[in-house]
Design a protein around this motif. Structure first.
Motif, PDB file in Angstrom:
ATOM      1  N   ASP A   5       0.852  -1.189   0.000  1.00  0.00           N
ATOM      2  CA  ASP A   5       0.000   0.000   0.000  1.00  0.00           C
ATOM      3  C   ASP A   5       0.890   1.241   0.000  1.00  0.00           C
ATOM      4  O   ASP A   5       1.621   1.485   0.958  1.00  0.00           O
ATOM      5  CB  ASP A   5      -0.904  -0.026   1.223  1.00  0.00           C
ATOM      6  N   LEU A   6       0.837   2.004  -1.090  1.00  0.00           N
ATOM      7  CA  LEU A   6       1.588   3.257  -1.195  1.00  0.00           C
ATOM      8  C   LEU A   6       0.683   4.423  -0.849  1.00  0.00           C
ATOM      9  O   LEU A   6      -0.516   4.379  -1.101  1.00  0.00           O
ATOM     10  CB  LEU A   6       2.144   3.423  -2.610  1.00  0.00           C
ATOM     11  N   PHE A   7       1.252   5.489  -0.308  1.00  0.00           N
ATOM     12  CA  PHE A   7       0.466   6.635   0.172  1.00  0.00           C
ATOM     13  C   PHE A   7      -0.582   6.125   1.155  1.00  0.00           C
ATOM     14  O   PHE A   7      -1.756   6.490   1.095  1.00  0.00           O
ATOM     15  CB  PHE A   7      -0.187   7.405  -0.983  1.00  0.00           C
ATOM     16  N   ALA A   8      -0.152   5.278   2.080  1.00  0.00           N
ATOM     17  CA  ALA A   8      -1.051   4.521   2.941  1.00  0.00           C
ATOM     18  C   ALA A   8      -1.782   5.358   3.983  1.00  0.00           C
ATOM     19  O   ALA A   8      -2.846   4.950   4.449  1.00  0.00           O
ATOM     20  CB  ALA A   8      -0.261   3.426   3.651  1.00  0.00           C
ATOM     21  N   GLY A   9      -1.225   6.491   4.359  1.00  0.00           N
ATOM     22  CA  GLY A   9      -1.883   7.295   5.390  1.00  0.00           C
ATOM     23  C   GLY A   9      -2.104   6.475   6.641  1.00  0.00           C
ATOM     24  O   GLY A   9      -1.228   5.742   7.090  1.00  0.00           O
ATOM     25  N   VAL A  68       4.960  -9.469  -5.268  1.00  0.00           N
ATOM     26  CA  VAL A  68       3.885  -8.541  -4.913  1.00  0.00           C
ATOM     27  C   VAL A  68       2.788  -8.728  -5.948  1.00  0.00           C
ATOM     28  O   VAL A  68       2.996  -8.534  -7.145  1.00  0.00           O
ATOM     29  CB  VAL A  68       4.392  -7.077  -4.898  1.00  0.00           C
ATOM     30  N   ASP A  69       1.607  -9.133  -5.495  1.00  0.00           N
ATOM     31  CA  ASP A  69       0.485  -9.391  -6.391  1.00  0.00           C
ATOM     32  C   ASP A  69      -0.353  -8.142  -6.643  1.00  0.00           C
ATOM     33  O   ASP A  69      -1.010  -8.039  -7.672  1.00  0.00           O
ATOM     34  CB  ASP A  69      -0.407 -10.488  -5.808  1.00  0.00           C
ATOM     35  N   LEU A  70      -0.350  -7.213  -5.688  1.00  0.00           N
ATOM     36  CA  LEU A  70      -1.134  -5.989  -5.824  1.00  0.00           C
ATOM     37  C   LEU A  70      -0.346  -4.808  -5.292  1.00  0.00           C
ATOM     38  O   LEU A  70       0.138  -4.844  -4.158  1.00  0.00           O
ATOM     39  CB  LEU A  70      -2.455  -6.105  -5.056  1.00  0.00           C
ATOM     40  N   LEU A  71      -0.203  -3.808  -6.112  1.00  0.00           N
ATOM     41  CA  LEU A  71       0.401  -2.540  -5.708  1.00  0.00           C
ATOM     42  C   LEU A  71      -0.726  -1.532  -5.714  1.00  0.00           C
ATOM     43  O   LEU A  71      -1.281  -1.212  -6.764  1.00  0.00           O
ATOM     44  CB  LEU A  71       1.504  -2.145  -6.686  1.00  0.00           C
ATOM     45  N   CYS A  72      -1.121  -1.070  -4.535  1.00  0.00           N
ATOM     46  CA  CYS A  72      -2.260  -0.157  -4.462  1.00  0.00           C
ATOM     47  C   CYS A  72      -1.824   1.164  -3.838  1.00  0.00           C
ATOM     48  O   CYS A  72      -0.805   1.249  -3.171  1.00  0.00           O
ATOM     49  CB  CYS A  72      -3.408  -0.781  -3.678  1.00  0.00           C
ATOM     50  N   GLY A  73      -2.603   2.171  -4.071  1.00  0.00           N
ATOM     51  CA  GLY A  73      -2.324   3.475  -3.501  1.00  0.00           C
ATOM     52  C   GLY A  73      -3.471   4.410  -3.778  1.00  0.00           C
ATOM     53  O   GLY A  73      -4.213   4.237  -4.745  1.00  0.00           O
ATOM     54  N   ALA A  74      -3.624   5.347  -2.932  1.00  0.00           N
ATOM     55  CA  ALA A  74      -4.681   6.341  -3.072  1.00  0.00           C
ATOM     56  C   ALA A  74      -4.041   7.718  -3.130  1.00  0.00           C
ATOM     57  O   ALA A  74      -2.954   7.918  -2.586  1.00  0.00           O
ATOM     58  CB  ALA A  74      -5.643   6.253  -1.889  1.00  0.00           C
ATOM     59  N   PRO A  75      -4.699   8.652  -3.786  1.00  0.00           N
ATOM     60  CA  PRO A  75      -4.147  10.004  -3.779  1.00  0.00           C
ATOM     61  C   PRO A  75      -4.113  10.538  -2.350  1.00  0.00           C
ATOM     62  O   PRO A  75      -4.962  10.166  -1.540  1.00  0.00           O
ATOM     63  CB  PRO A  75      -5.109  10.813  -4.644  1.00  0.00           C
ATOM     64  N   PRO A  76      -3.128  11.359  -2.046  1.00  0.00           N
ATOM     65  CA  PRO A  76      -3.048  11.909  -0.688  1.00  0.00           C
ATOM     66  C   PRO A  76      -4.322  12.668  -0.316  1.00  0.00           C
ATOM     67  O   PRO A  76      -4.925  13.339  -1.148  1.00  0.00           O
ATOM     68  CB  PRO A  76      -1.851  12.860  -0.758  1.00  0.00           C
ATOM     69  N   CYS A  77      -4.723  12.518   0.935  1.00  0.00           N
ATOM     70  CA  CYS A  77      -5.896  13.231   1.417  1.00  0.00           C
ATOM     71  C   CYS A  77      -5.585  14.720   1.517  1.00  0.00           C
ATOM     72  O   CYS A  77      -4.480  15.107   1.865  1.00  0.00           O
ATOM     73  CB  CYS A  77      -6.296  12.711   2.797  1.00  0.00           C
TER      74      CYS A  77
END
Length: 82
Positions: A5-9, A68-77
């Motif tokens: 999880d990138l940009f995991a907060g 790594v099967d999934l690289l996920c991330g959300a835009p910064p809040c």
């Protein structure tokens, strides 16, 4: 299956991802958010890194054992209080 999880907060996205994946690593630049993340996701390794630097991302992903099967991330809040 393994996820990063990138940009995991503080870990909101990881909550949903964890239903089907083992979130092995979470990365963010905000140490306060990562402290909250670590409280709620005790089995996940956290890394406080500047993800805007390509070499940091490469080093970070290389540190994960196995595929790594999934690289996920959300835009910064956004800070809505300012």
């Amino acid at each position: 299956m393994r996820a990063v999880d990138l940009f995991a907060g503080c870990g909101g996205l990881s909550c949903g991802v964890a239903a089907h994946f083992d979130v092995s690593l979470a990365a963010d630049l905000d140490p306060a958010a990562l402290r909250v993340y670590a409280t709620h996701h005790a089995r996940t390794r956290v890394a406080c890194v500047d993800l805007s630097r390509d070499d940091d991302v490469d080093t970070l992903l290389a540190s994960v054992e196995g595929d790594v099967d999934l690289l996920c991330g959300a835009p910064p809040c956004r800070d809505v209080c300012n």
